[in-house]
Design an enzyme around this catalytic site. Structure first.
Site, short mmCIF file in Angstrom:
data_model
loop_
_atom_site.label_atom_id
_atom_site.label_comp_id
_atom_site.label_asym_id
_atom_site.label_seq_id
_atom_site.Cartn_x
_atom_site.Cartn_y
_atom_site.Cartn_z
N HIS A 1 48.74 35.59 33.81
CA HIS A 1 48.75 34.67 34.96
C HIS A 1 48.04 35.32 36.16
CE1 HIS A 1 50.60 31.53 37.60
NE2 HIS A 1 50.45 32.50 38.50
N GLU A 2 48.47 36.52 36.51
CA GLU A 2 47.88 37.18 37.68
C GLU A 2 46.40 37.52 37.44
OE1 GLU A 2 49.49 36.86 40.28
OE2 GLU A 2 51.48 36.50 39.42
N HIS B 1 44.33 34.60 38.40
CA HIS B 1 44.04 34.60 39.84
C HIS B 1 42.94 35.63 40.15
CE1 HIS B 1 47.20 31.95 41.25
NE2 HIS B 1 48.16 32.67 40.70
N GLU C 1 45.91 28.20 41.54
CA GLU C 1 46.95 28.13 40.52
C GLU C 1 46.42 27.53 39.22
OE1 GLU C 1 50.60 29.58 39.75
OE2 GLU C 1 49.50 29.77 41.64
ZN ZN Z 1 50.18 32.01 40.58
#
Ligand code: ZN
Length: 502
Positions: A270-271, A274, A300
């Site tokens: 997830h990170e 980003h 997101e």
């Molecule tokens: Zn996030």
């Protein structure tokens, strides 16, 4: 002409200074959560407050305002398309920064610090009344901010626009109404099936004893393989995973649990999503809108796309399964690939905590918070009535109520920092991710076979060209429309959830 161009160079140089100073503050914040000795909190607080003051001074510098005004006064055609994007965004940011009195900015910072500690104690004691006065004060400040800065139809619109330029409560309302109509029955169906499985005595897979050093190595290998550039970033440990930084210095964090290797794995992916977005922004334009993300929903969408659509897919697991088995031969003895993939896609009916929610239930948590924030800002709901309203809405959406305020109204940190209007970005990001994924699948033939072989460059290259390289030229709506040919909506997310979990 020469004059206008000089003003534009001056503007860019000024914006760069704001950005560079801001990145120093970001790094101090990263270090606070990763490395800080326990006694150093106050000292770090002083450093961060001073840097924030300097950033504010640079962002409101009269010389920046003058350069901006000179660019705007340039004759039509003097600035090209890119420069026009930079000037328009700089105007918006400059007005925001200059219209807020310094006294209000420091009052908010002070209140947030006090409110954070009050919230942590209230949550532990499950005592909403102890936190309520701080929430009242934050709401009053947010209303004052809206009066000073101006807003669309309602003060809540300013809070939303701050995280996602161009979005309003009314537009989100339309999207969330569409989502809710499809999501609630789908969740009921999935919950019933999960509860039936539980009643038959089918227990979720128990994972135990995964060496932390081996987890760390695996997480790094996976995030590097999907495309995070470790020459321009690093991975560390913090209590709550996050991603900080820009350009050539991206800091990802995760946390490790010996009995839950999927937590570190998925939070890191997830990170990294980003981080890859930030790494894909054109760094020669650092400090300008050309090198900034399109908003929090778009941000997101990138993290969720990699975490969910890609990394929970069967195709991805055909590559990941053997990697995982090679890293943890002992703990995975006797566990099938099928069981592992099922564990990565497990749904947990009845969970009341947003941050622990699976991707099916997650959006219900956001619908709930959006509805309550909207009513709070409209004055239709008083702070004292919030816990009862929270519980009633839980009943409607989840079919059950939280046992106490700690797993209900007090669970999130956001309101202690006055971060209203942020929650919707998560679900809008999920919607965008589903739409981008549908478009990628349609255009990149055989993309899932690529995943099975551990090849992710085609997808990343497509996202780089279609999303990352565009910076902050468009809002979430325009971006989705251009890339997918469809308006932002709930249809693709519902179809994706149905396909994977229905
Ligand atoms: Zn996030």
């Amino acid at each position: 002409m020469a004059n206008e161009l000089a003003a534009y160079s001056e503007l860019r140089a000024r914006l760069k200074r704001v950005h560079v100073l801001g990145s120093v503050g970001g790094l101090l914040g990263w270090d606070e959560q990763v490395n800080l000795p326990p006694a150093a909190a106050a000292q770090r607080g002083e450093q961060m407050a001073l840097v924030a003051e300097l950033v504010h001074a640079e962002a409101t510098a009269p010389a920046l305002g003058a350069a901006l005004a000179a660019c705007e006064a340039a004759p039509a055609g003097a600035l090209d398309e890119e420069a026009s994007v930079v000037v328009a965004a700089a105007r918006r940011d400059f007005d925001r920064a200059t219209k807020l009195p310094a006294e209000l900015v420091s009052e908010k910072a002070r209140l947030s610090s006090e409110a954070y500690h009050a919230w942590a104690a209230a949550r532990a004691a499950r005592d909403f009344a102890a936190f309520a006065p701080y929430l009242e004060k934050h709401l009053a400040l947010a209303r004052r901010e809206a009066e000073l800065l101006g807003y669309g139809e309602r003060p809540y619109d300013l809070a939303i626009d701050r995280h996602d330029p161009g979005l309003t409560a009314a537009r989100i309302d339309t999207l969330f109404t569409e989502l809710r109509a499809g999501l609630v029955p789908l969740v009921r169906r999935i919950d019933a099936r999960a509860e039936a499985a539980r009643a038959r005595g089918e227990a979720p897979l128990a994972l135990k004893g995964f060496d932390i050093a081996a987890q760390r190595e695996l997480v790094r290998r996976v995030t590097e393989r999907i495309g995070f550039d470790y020459g321009r970033g690093r991975l560390d440990v913090s209590l709550h995973p996050f991603c900080e930084g820009s350009g050539d210095d991206l800091r990802l964090t995760t946390r490790f649990d010996a009995d839950n290797p999927l937590d570190a794995l998925y939070s890191s992916i997830h990170e990294a999503g980003h981080g890859m977005y930030e790494q894909g922004l054109p760094r020669e334009h650092a400090g300008t809108a050309l090198a900034q993300a399109a908003g929090m929903a778009a941000h997101e969408s990138q993290s969720r796309l990699w975490e969910n659509q890609v990394a929970r897919s069967r195709a991805f697991w055909r590559w990941l399964g053997p990697e995982l088995r090679a890293a943890f031969p002992g703990p995975l003895a006797g566990v099938s690939e099928e069981q592992l993939h099922a564990a990565a896609n497990a749904v947990e009916p009845g969970g009341m905590i947003r941050v622990d929610a699976d991707e099916v239930h997650y959006n219900l948590h956001i619908l709930l918070r959006f509805d309550l924030e909207k009513r709070l800002f409209a004055g239709a709901l008083r702070v004292a009535e919030l816990p009862a309203a929270w519980d009633a809405l839980c009943e409607e959406l989840f079919g059950r109520r939280p046992a106490h305020a700690g797993e209900g109204v007090l669970q999130d940190v956001h309101w202690s920092g006055g971060a209203f209007g942020y929650f919707p970005s998560y679900t809008l990001g999920n919607m965008m991710a589903a739409q981008l994924w549908a478009a990628a699948r349609a255009r990149l033939a055989g993309i899932e076979e690529n995943f099975s072989r551990g090849e992710f460059g085609r997808l990343l290259g497509w996202l780089r060209a279609e999303v990352h390289a565009r910076g902050r030229r468009e809002d979430a709506f325009a971006l989705t429309r251009r890339v997918t040919g469809e308006d932002l909506g709930a249809k693709a997310l519902l179809a994706y959830l149905e396909e994977r979990y229905g």
